[in-house]
Design an enzyme around this catalytic site. Sequence first.
Site, short mmCIF file in Angstrom:
data_model
loop_
_atom_site.label_atom_id
_atom_site.label_comp_id
_atom_site.label_asym_id
_atom_site.label_seq_id
_atom_site.Cartn_x
_atom_site.Cartn_y
_atom_site.Cartn_z
N SER A 102 0.86 -1.26 0.07
CA SER A 102 0.04 0.09 0.11
C SER A 102 0.66 1.42 -0.06
O SER A 102 0.51 2.19 -0.49
CB SER A 102 -0.94 0.15 1.28
OG SER A 102 -0.23 -0.05 2.44
N THR A 127 7.09 -12.74 -12.45
CA THR A 127 7.19 -11.62 -13.17
C THR A 127 6.40 -10.42 -12.82
O THR A 127 5.22 -10.69 -12.70
CB THR A 127 7.23 -11.82 -14.89
OG1 THR A 127 8.18 -12.67 -15.00
CG2 THR A 127 7.30 -10.57 -15.43
N GLU A 129 4.69 -6.59 -13.36
CA GLU A 129 4.75 -5.88 -14.57
C GLU A 129 4.40 -4.43 -13.64
O GLU A 129 3.40 -3.85 -13.42
CB GLU A 129 3.07 -5.89 -15.09
CG GLU A 129 3.19 -7.47 -15.57
CD GLU A 129 1.73 -7.88 -15.75
OE1 GLU A 129 1.47 -9.13 -16.31
OE2 GLU A 129 0.56 -7.64 -15.11
#
Length: 195
Positions: A102, A127, A129
């Site tokens: 957060s 992985t 992003e």
Amino acid sequence: MVLSDRSIREEIDRGRIVIEPLGEGCIQPASVDVHLDNRLLVFRNSRRPYVDVRENLDGLTEMVEIEGDTPFMLHPGEFVLGSTLERIELPDDLVARIEGKSSLGRIGLLIHSTAGYVDPGWKGHLTLELTNVSNLPITLYVGMKIGQISYLRLSAPAENLYGSPGLGSKYQGQAVPTASRAYRDFTDGHDVQGT
């Protein structure tokens, strides 16, 4: 049912959940903190007018390494692929979700676009992003806490684990950020018509 810290520890002790290395104090009330590895897959400037999901796009990215205390600067609107420092393994009756921290979300750092789900049987580094949706660059450091994994128990063990023959699993065992292999859906006979 989401596993609590007690259940996560029990599954780790039994060797059913693998998180290596597991940092001191990383087990939270219902999740485990994970960290950023030193390699990032950065998209090159390209003369391509678009990204064709039917094509192998390996040449569209290049691997870079974050060295020491020097940060990687993720610019506003930039998208790169990162990886968890930790190697993750799941048994046949658990799935996992990876979410951002957060504190990082509050500065505009997203760690996944859509791929926050981890199937039973998964083995490898996840992985990430990474996207900066803020108006200022964000620094990324090797080993920083980047996300957290929560675990959910299935109603019954899965019959076909991730990586099983015939499933078309594309990323089992990955150790570095891995570019999209969507083209395999077209070349391996798993196209959108299901043939």
